[in-house]
Design a protein around this motif. Structure first.
Motif, mmCIF file in Angstrom:
data_model
loop_
_atom_site.group_PDB
_atom_site.id
_atom_site.type_symbol
_atom_site.label_atom_id
_atom_site.label_comp_id
_atom_site.label_asym_id
_atom_site.label_seq_id
_atom_site.Cartn_x
_atom_site.Cartn_y
_atom_site.Cartn_z
ATOM 1 N N TRP A 164 0.837 -1.209 0.000
ATOM 2 C CA TRP A 164 0.000 0.000 0.000
ATOM 3 C C TRP A 164 0.870 1.258 0.000
ATOM 4 O O TRP A 164 0.640 2.184 -0.775
ATOM 5 N N LEU A 165 1.882 1.285 0.861
ATOM 6 C CA LEU A 165 2.758 2.448 0.962
ATOM 7 C C LEU A 165 3.526 2.661 -0.342
ATOM 8 O O LEU A 165 3.597 3.787 -0.854
ATOM 9 N N THR A 166 4.080 1.595 -0.899
ATOM 10 C CA THR A 166 4.824 1.698 -2.154
ATOM 11 C C THR A 166 3.931 2.206 -3.281
ATOM 12 O O THR A 166 4.310 3.118 -4.026
ATOM 13 N N THR A 167 2.740 1.654 -3.383
ATOM 14 C CA THR A 167 1.801 2.060 -4.435
ATOM 15 C C THR A 167 1.348 3.502 -4.233
ATOM 16 O O THR A 167 1.276 4.281 -5.185
ATOM 17 N N SER A 168 1.059 3.872 -2.992
ATOM 18 C CA SER A 168 0.628 5.247 -2.690
ATOM 19 C C SER A 168 1.718 6.254 -3.014
ATOM 20 O O SER A 168 1.451 7.301 -3.613
ATOM 21 N N LEU A 169 2.935 5.954 -2.608
ATOM 22 C CA LEU A 169 4.044 6.875 -2.877
ATOM 23 C C LEU A 169 4.328 6.975 -4.377
ATOM 24 O O LEU A 169 4.588 8.071 -4.878
ATOM 25 N N ARG A 170 4.259 5.852 -5.098
ATOM 26 C CA ARG A 170 4.472 5.885 -6.540
ATOM 27 C C ARG A 170 3.417 6.784 -7.201
ATOM 28 O O ARG A 170 3.724 7.593 -8.078
ATOM 29 N N HIS A 171 2.181 6.662 -6.724
ATOM 30 C CA HIS A 171 1.118 7.495 -7.289
ATOM 31 C C HIS A 171 1.364 8.976 -6.966
ATOM 32 O O HIS A 171 1.279 9.830 -7.847
ATOM 33 N N GLU A 172 1.665 9.293 -5.710
ATOM 34 C CA GLU A 172 1.856 10.688 -5.294
ATOM 35 C C GLU A 172 3.076 11.337 -5.943
ATOM 36 O O GLU A 172 3.039 12.501 -6.326
ATOM 37 N N LEU A 173 4.168 10.600 -6.047
ATOM 38 C CA LEU A 173 5.432 11.175 -6.495
ATOM 39 C C LEU A 173 5.719 11.007 -7.984
ATOM 40 O O LEU A 173 6.578 11.713 -8.518
#
Length: 169
Positions: free
Chosen positions: A27-36
């Motif tokens: 979840w964190l990896t996917t969220s950060l990839r989306h945000e950044l």
């Protein structure tokens, strides 16, 4: 969710998924990839196209920019602030009206002695529209009188690299 777009599912069915200890890293990896990365791709592509339009190029490449190193690009666009030594050059190119020569002296004295690089950059931006002097230096700067006295704030004309100082006492 996004103020204009609402909630955005970054994985199919993600709105119905619960974050657990087992999937929190994903979840964190996917969220950060989306945000950044993903969410800013349209803006990055528009910026790239703008550079290509300004500096000439085609098919996603800009030959003139390829000639510059990363530190040169940072100097051109990313560096904000004015060092104390740059204030010396700023003062040297300044053309000061005799009606505000004492106020101009105070202006440069405050820049050199009282302000840090970032604040000097903000003053320069107020006067010229740019927060840094750049590698070619400032070519001209004008200090002219403004109407009013101790209660009036300075004004500027960025198109002329000019600050107008009231006749402070």
């Amino acid at each position: 969710g996004h103020p204009e777009l609402g909630d955005i599912e970054i994985v199919p069915g993600g709105a119905k998924m619960e974050v657990t200890d087992e999937n929190k890293l994903e979840w964190l990896t996917t969220s950060l990839r989306h945000e950044l990365v993903t969410s800013i791709e349209p803006a990055a592509e528009a910026f790239q196209q703008g550079l290509i339009d300004v500096f000439s190029g085609s098919q996603g490449a800009c030959p003139l920019l390829c000639l510059l190193q990363a530190d040169e690009l940072i100097e051109l666009w990313g560096q904000a602030g004015v060092t104390r030594s740059q204030v010396v050059g700023w003062r040297a190119v300044a053309q000061v009206s005799r009606h505000v020569s004492m106020q101009a002296f105070w202006f440069f004295e405050a820049l050199e002695e009282d302000y840090d690089d970032e604040t000097r950059g903000k003053v320069l931006q107020f006067c010229t529209g740019s927060a840094s002097i750049g590698h070619q230096g400032l070519k001209a700067f004008f200090i002219e009188p403004a109407d009013g006295g101790d209660q009036r704030l300075p004004s500027a004309m960025t198109c002329a690299n000019m600050i107008q100082l009231p006749r402070y006492s």
